[in-house]
Write a protein that holds these residues in place. Structure first.
Motif, PDB file in Angstrom:
ATOM      1  N   SER A  49       0.831  -1.205   0.000  1.00 51.08           N
ATOM      2  CA  SER A  49       0.000   0.000   0.000  1.00 51.08           C
ATOM      3  C   SER A  49       0.865   1.254   0.000  1.00 51.08           C
ATOM      4  O   SER A  49       0.586   2.211  -0.731  1.00 51.08           O
ATOM      5  CB  SER A  49      -0.928  -0.025   1.216  1.00 51.08           C
ATOM      6  OG  SER A  49      -1.821   1.050   1.173  1.00 51.08           O
ATOM      7  N   CYS A  52       2.362   1.778  -3.438  1.00 48.64           N
ATOM      8  CA  CYS A  52       1.348   2.260  -4.388  1.00 48.64           C
ATOM      9  C   CYS A  52       1.022   3.735  -4.157  1.00 48.64           C
ATOM     10  O   CYS A  52       0.869   4.503  -5.104  1.00 48.64           O
ATOM     11  CB  CYS A  52       0.081   1.415  -4.281  1.00 48.64           C
ATOM     12  SG  CYS A  52       0.315  -0.299  -4.813  1.00 48.64           S
ATOM     13  N   ARG A  53       0.931   4.138  -2.895  1.00 50.52           N
ATOM     14  CA  ARG A  53       0.636   5.543  -2.579  1.00 50.52           C
ATOM     15  C   ARG A  53       1.804   6.446  -2.936  1.00 50.52           C
ATOM     16  O   ARG A  53       1.611   7.610  -3.288  1.00 50.52           O
ATOM     17  CB  ARG A  53       0.309   5.702  -1.093  1.00 50.52           C
ATOM     18  CG  ARG A  53      -1.068   5.264  -0.714  1.00 50.52           C
ATOM     19  CD  ARG A  53      -1.439   5.710   0.703  1.00 50.52           C
ATOM     20  NE  ARG A  53      -0.404   5.439   1.688  1.00 50.52           N
ATOM     21  CZ  ARG A  53      -0.284   4.317   2.390  1.00 50.52           C
ATOM     22  NH1 ARG A  53      -1.157   3.347   2.215  1.00 50.52           N
ATOM     23  NH2 ARG A  53       0.678   4.168   3.273  1.00 50.52           N
ATOM     24  N   PRO A  56       1.675   6.881  -7.381  1.00 53.90           N
ATOM     25  CA  PRO A  56       0.373   6.595  -7.988  1.00 53.90           C
ATOM     26  C   PRO A  56       0.343   6.772  -9.506  1.00 53.90           C
ATOM     27  O   PRO A  56      -0.425   6.110 -10.182  1.00 53.90           O
ATOM     28  CB  PRO A  56      -0.572   7.586  -7.304  1.00 53.90           C
ATOM     29  CG  PRO A  56       0.305   8.700  -6.858  1.00 53.90           C
ATOM     30  CD  PRO A  56       1.636   8.065  -6.525  1.00 53.90           C
ATOM     31  N   CYS A  65      -2.095  -2.830  -6.878  1.00 50.40           N
ATOM     32  CA  CYS A  65      -2.473  -1.588  -6.197  1.00 50.40           C
ATOM     33  C   CYS A  65      -3.987  -1.467  -6.071  1.00 50.40           C
ATOM     34  O   CYS A  65      -4.495  -1.020  -5.039  1.00 50.40           O
ATOM     35  CB  CYS A  65      -1.887  -0.375  -6.917  1.00 50.40           C
ATOM     36  SG  CYS A  65      -0.093  -0.229  -6.691  1.00 50.40           S
ATOM     37  N   ARG A  69      -5.719  -1.513  -2.350  1.00 48.89           N
ATOM     38  CA  ARG A  69      -6.610  -0.420  -1.921  1.00 48.89           C
ATOM     39  C   ARG A  69      -7.938  -0.973  -1.429  1.00 48.89           C
ATOM     40  O   ARG A  69      -8.481  -0.528  -0.430  1.00 48.89           O
ATOM     41  CB  ARG A  69      -6.842   0.565  -3.072  1.00 48.89           C
ATOM     42  CG  ARG A  69      -5.813   1.652  -3.155  1.00 48.89           C
ATOM     43  CD  ARG A  69      -6.243   2.816  -4.035  1.00 48.89           C
ATOM     44  NE  ARG A  69      -6.755   2.416  -5.333  1.00 48.89           N
ATOM     45  CZ  ARG A  69      -6.005   2.238  -6.407  1.00 48.89           C
ATOM     46  NH1 ARG A  69      -4.712   2.419  -6.359  1.00 48.89           N
ATOM     47  NH2 ARG A  69      -6.553   1.881  -7.546  1.00 48.89           N
ATOM     48  N   ARG A  70      -8.476  -1.966  -2.138  1.00 49.04           N
ATOM     49  CA  ARG A  70      -9.733  -2.587  -1.728  1.00 49.04           C
ATOM     50  C   ARG A  70      -9.556  -3.301  -0.392  1.00 49.04           C
ATOM     51  O   ARG A  70     -10.414  -3.202   0.488  1.00 49.04           O
ATOM     52  CB  ARG A  70     -10.211  -3.558  -2.808  1.00 49.04           C
ATOM     53  CG  ARG A  70     -11.497  -4.242  -2.490  1.00 49.04           C
ATOM     54  CD  ARG A  70     -12.661  -3.272  -2.518  1.00 49.04           C
ATOM     55  NE  ARG A  70     -13.874  -3.995  -2.201  1.00 49.04           N
ATOM     56  CZ  ARG A  70     -14.878  -3.498  -1.517  1.00 49.04           C
ATOM     57  NH1 ARG A  70     -14.836  -2.252  -1.111  1.00 49.04           N
ATOM     58  NH2 ARG A  70     -15.928  -4.214  -1.256  1.00 49.04           N
ATOM     59  N   ASP A  72      -7.363  -2.573   1.933  1.00 52.16           N
ATOM     60  CA  ASP A  72      -7.236  -1.519   2.950  1.00 52.16           C
ATOM     61  C   ASP A  72      -8.611  -0.981   3.337  1.00 52.16           C
ATOM     62  O   ASP A  72      -8.893  -0.749   4.511  1.00 52.16           O
ATOM     63  CB  ASP A  72      -6.368  -0.367   2.447  1.00 52.16           C
ATOM     64  CG  ASP A  72      -4.881  -0.661   2.509  1.00 52.16           C
ATOM     65  OD1 ASP A  72      -4.478  -1.576   3.256  1.00 52.16           O
ATOM     66  OD2 ASP A  72      -4.119   0.044   1.816  1.00 52.16           O
ATOM     67  N   HIS A  73      -9.453  -0.789   2.343  1.00 50.12           N
ATOM     68  CA  HIS A  73     -10.806  -0.274   2.595  1.00 50.12           C
ATOM     69  C   HIS A  73     -11.600  -1.259   3.457  1.00 50.12           C
ATOM     70  O   HIS A  73     -12.230  -0.867   4.436  1.00 50.12           O
ATOM     71  CB  HIS A  73     -11.514  -0.016   1.267  1.00 50.12           C
ATOM     72  CG  HIS A  73     -12.911   0.477   1.421  1.00 50.12           C
ATOM     73  ND1 HIS A  73     -13.199   1.766   1.823  1.00 50.12           N
ATOM     74  CD2 HIS A  73     -14.097  -0.146   1.254  1.00 50.12           C
ATOM     75  CE1 HIS A  73     -14.510   1.902   1.896  1.00 50.12           C
ATOM     76  NE2 HIS A  73     -15.081   0.757   1.548  1.00 50.12           N
TER      77      HIS A  73
END
Length: 89
Positions: A49, A52-53, A56, A65, A69-70, A72-73
């Motif tokens: 993560s 990726c951040r 971007p 990535c 992100r999914r 992490d969400h």
């Protein structure tokens, strides 16, 4: 003249050697992890993560990535089994 052109061509081609191809994550060795795999490995999820951040523009839409992100969400939402709604009133 031909020798100079050949040397310049070889030098230009070699400039890209040794670098990671755009959008790859070294820790994954070219493998794409699923959302569930990222959820099961929080330390790896954090590392990917962050990568990726940090980039971007180059990494943002790569499969890893998007999946991280999914994950992490989902991880930030917690679990629904702790949610209690009292509708008796």
């Amino acid at each position: 003249m031909k020798a100079t052109t050949a040397i310049v061509s070889i030098a230009v081609l070699m400039c890209g050697c040794g670098r990671e191809p755009g959008g790859t994550i070294p820790e994954l060795g070219g493998r794409v992890l699923t959302v569930d795999e990222f959820l099961a490995q929080p330390a790896l999820r954090g590392k990917v993560s962050a990568l990726c951040r940090n980039d971007p523009g180059r990494m943002g839409l790569t499969p890893n990535c998007v999946n991280v992100r999914r994950a992490d969400h989902i991880a930030s939402m917690g679990t629904a089994d702790k949610l209690h709604l009292d509708l008796s009133h």
